[in-house]
Scaffold this motif. Sequence first.
Motif, mmCIF file in Angstrom:
data_model
loop_
_atom_site.group_PDB
_atom_site.id
_atom_site.type_symbol
_atom_site.label_atom_id
_atom_site.label_comp_id
_atom_site.label_asym_id
_atom_site.label_seq_id
_atom_site.Cartn_x
_atom_site.Cartn_y
_atom_site.Cartn_z
ATOM 1 N N THR A 6 -73.403 6.386 52.735
ATOM 2 C CA THR A 6 -72.965 6.405 51.219
ATOM 3 C C THR A 6 -72.796 4.938 50.859
ATOM 4 N N VAL A 7 -72.119 4.193 51.609
ATOM 5 C CA VAL A 7 -71.673 2.795 51.261
ATOM 6 C C VAL A 7 -72.789 2.039 51.302
ATOM 7 N N ALA A 32 -68.391 12.639 59.838
ATOM 8 C CA ALA A 32 -68.122 12.114 58.417
ATOM 9 C C ALA A 32 -68.037 10.628 58.519
ATOM 10 N N LEU A 33 -67.884 9.640 59.629
ATOM 11 C CA LEU A 33 -68.063 8.439 59.294
ATOM 12 C C LEU A 33 -69.267 7.971 59.284
ATOM 13 N N ARG A 36 -59.580 13.924 53.783
ATOM 14 C CA ARG A 36 -60.676 13.403 52.868
ATOM 15 C C ARG A 36 -60.074 12.353 52.165
ATOM 16 N N TRP A 37 -61.058 11.560 51.978
ATOM 17 C CA TRP A 37 -60.965 10.348 51.255
ATOM 18 C C TRP A 37 -61.424 10.371 49.743
ATOM 19 N N TRP A 60 -68.516 15.328 43.261
ATOM 20 C CA TRP A 60 -67.475 15.725 43.153
ATOM 21 C C TRP A 60 -66.890 16.722 42.271
ATOM 22 N N CYS A 67 -68.041 13.287 50.957
ATOM 23 C CA CYS A 67 -68.924 12.806 52.203
ATOM 24 C C CYS A 67 -68.370 13.841 53.422
ATOM 25 N N LEU A 68 -67.320 14.208 53.410
ATOM 26 C CA LEU A 68 -66.728 15.071 54.542
ATOM 27 C C LEU A 68 -67.047 16.499 54.305
ATOM 28 N N TYR A 98 -72.710 10.744 43.494
ATOM 29 C CA TYR A 98 -71.433 11.003 44.022
ATOM 30 C C TYR A 98 -70.202 11.668 43.201
ATOM 31 N N ARG A 111 -64.799 20.966 49.847
ATOM 32 C CA ARG A 111 -64.291 19.768 49.945
ATOM 33 C C ARG A 111 -62.840 20.012 50.554
ATOM 34 N N ARG A 153 -70.059 8.845 55.549
ATOM 35 C CA ARG A 153 -69.468 7.690 54.722
ATOM 36 C C ARG A 153 -70.030 6.199 54.854
#
Length: 63
Positions: free
Chosen positions: A38-39, A31-32, A14-15, A56, A20-21, A52, A9, A35
């Motif tokens: 994922t959404v 990465a977009l 990073r968000w 993490w 995701c990154l 997720y 990570r 993401r």
Amino acid sequence: MAARFGMYRPRRGRWAGGVCLAVANRFGVSALFVRALTVASCLLPGPQFLAYVALWLLIPSED
């Protein structure tokens, strides 16, 4: 364990945790894109949120 597969990570960009990154960097995609997937997957029934959180906890930080 995830470090063996080259997943870290990153500290920058990073968000919410950087999962995701890390996945995007590992597989060489945007990465977009990861993401957005994922959404979109969270709209379907299943344990996506738990996966997720597990990632993490399992993917080490770059530090």
